[in-house]
Write an enzyme that holds these catalytic residues in place. Structure first.
Site: not given
Length: 310
Positions: A156, A180, A255, A258, A281, A290
């Site tokens: 990211r 994250k 993104h 990515r 993820h 994605y």
């Protein structure tokens, strides 16, 4: 005495900061959404609104008001996600008996597949001599690293700018990436990325030395004022400028690279769970969104595996 809406909201945000290690972007988004929702509750029920009185019908009415102000389904879905998460925490802490937002259906969103550059386009952009063009790049060596790591590692934007020199594990050819919720993972990098980093590091050192600065950050500003770490906004501008220089779509952003990483690995036969691990993820369903199978690939799988295809 019951807590005020403002205190309950701030308590939740404090938890996000301290326990979950949420990013500044996430915190700003939740703070904004919950401030708007509590303002709505205050308008409807007064300053002394009791959170225990709130039912799912009130939340639906709030969403209807958002639609009335012209908000899209995507914006309403983000607002509901923040409200739902807040009430989940309120229920866990005993401020409400249950989560009324759990009874509110998420607005159905149209499924838009991002426009992903082809493998050929990405290779051409990364291998092109234009990468070293000063008109396309303010700092070609650094910007080559940006492209190589975003596409070559699938990380990211925020993970990229958060990289320090110590996060490069040269012996194992991996990056220690903080994703994250401050979750860490090791992501491999290839020969092209390694070469780009090695070409960039001496220039980085020279610029910092000339400015009399020091920095732990892998990617620093071209102006190196204060040894400044490159920001996500700056990376977005750099990627857009470089993409345009290489003939890619104007809407290309970090993104996009990515997403291209995941899509191209899938096209080349990578296991979906391996891609999930690389992208960081938590749920496989997120990885599936994605990535996208091309019509050609689906046809090839059918021809290769179905007994009635031949």
């Amino acid at each position: 005495m019951k807590d005020s809406l403002a205190n309950l909201r701030e308590g939740y945000l404090a938890m996000l900061r301290s326990e979950r290690g949420s990013s500044a972007h996430t915190l700003r988004a939740y703070e904004r959404e919950l401030a708007q929702f509590t303002a709505y509750l205050t308008k409807q029920f007064g300053e002394r609104c009791d959170i225990r009185r709130i039912e799912h019908l009130h939340i639906r009415a709030y969403l209807a008001e958002l639609y009335g102000h012209g908000l899209s389904k995507a914006s309403a879905a983000r607002a509901l996600a923040a409200v739902r998460s807040w009430f989940k925490w309120l229920a866990r802490m005993g401020h409400v008996p249950q989560n009324p937002a759990a009874l509110v259906a998420t607005p159905k969103l149209p499924k838009h597949l991002p426009r992903v550059p082809t493998i050929e386009q990405m290779n051409r952009a990364l291998d092109s001599n234009a990468t070293a063009d000063e008109d396309a790049s303010g700092w070609p060596a650094r910007d080559a690293v940006i492209f190589e790591l975003l596409y070559g590692c699938g990380i990211r934007n925020a993970e990229l700018v958060g990289l320090d020199l110590k996060h490069i594990r040269w012996a194992a050819e991996t990056l220690l990436v903080r994703g994250k919720g401050s979750k860490e993972r090791l992501v491999p990098f290839g020969d092209a990325a390694a070469a780009a980093i090695r070409a960039y590091l001496p220039e980085r050192g020279e610029r910092l030395k000339a400015a009399g600065k020091q920095s732990d950050a892998l990617l620093v500003s071209a102006r190196v004022k204060g040894g400044g770490r490159l920001t996500t906004r700056s990376v977005g501008r750099i990627v857009k400028r470089m993409a345009l220089a290489h003939g890619m779509a104007p809407e290309t952003h970090p993104h996009t690279l990515r997403h291209a990483f995941g899509t191209h690995m899938l096209e080349e036969g990578a296991d979906l769970r391996a891609i999930q691990e690389l992208l960081g993820h938590e749920r496989l369903s997120t990885t599936q969104r994605y990535t996208q199978l091309t019509v050609r690939q689906v046809a090839e799988v059918y021809d290769r595996t179905h007994p009635r295809a031949r």
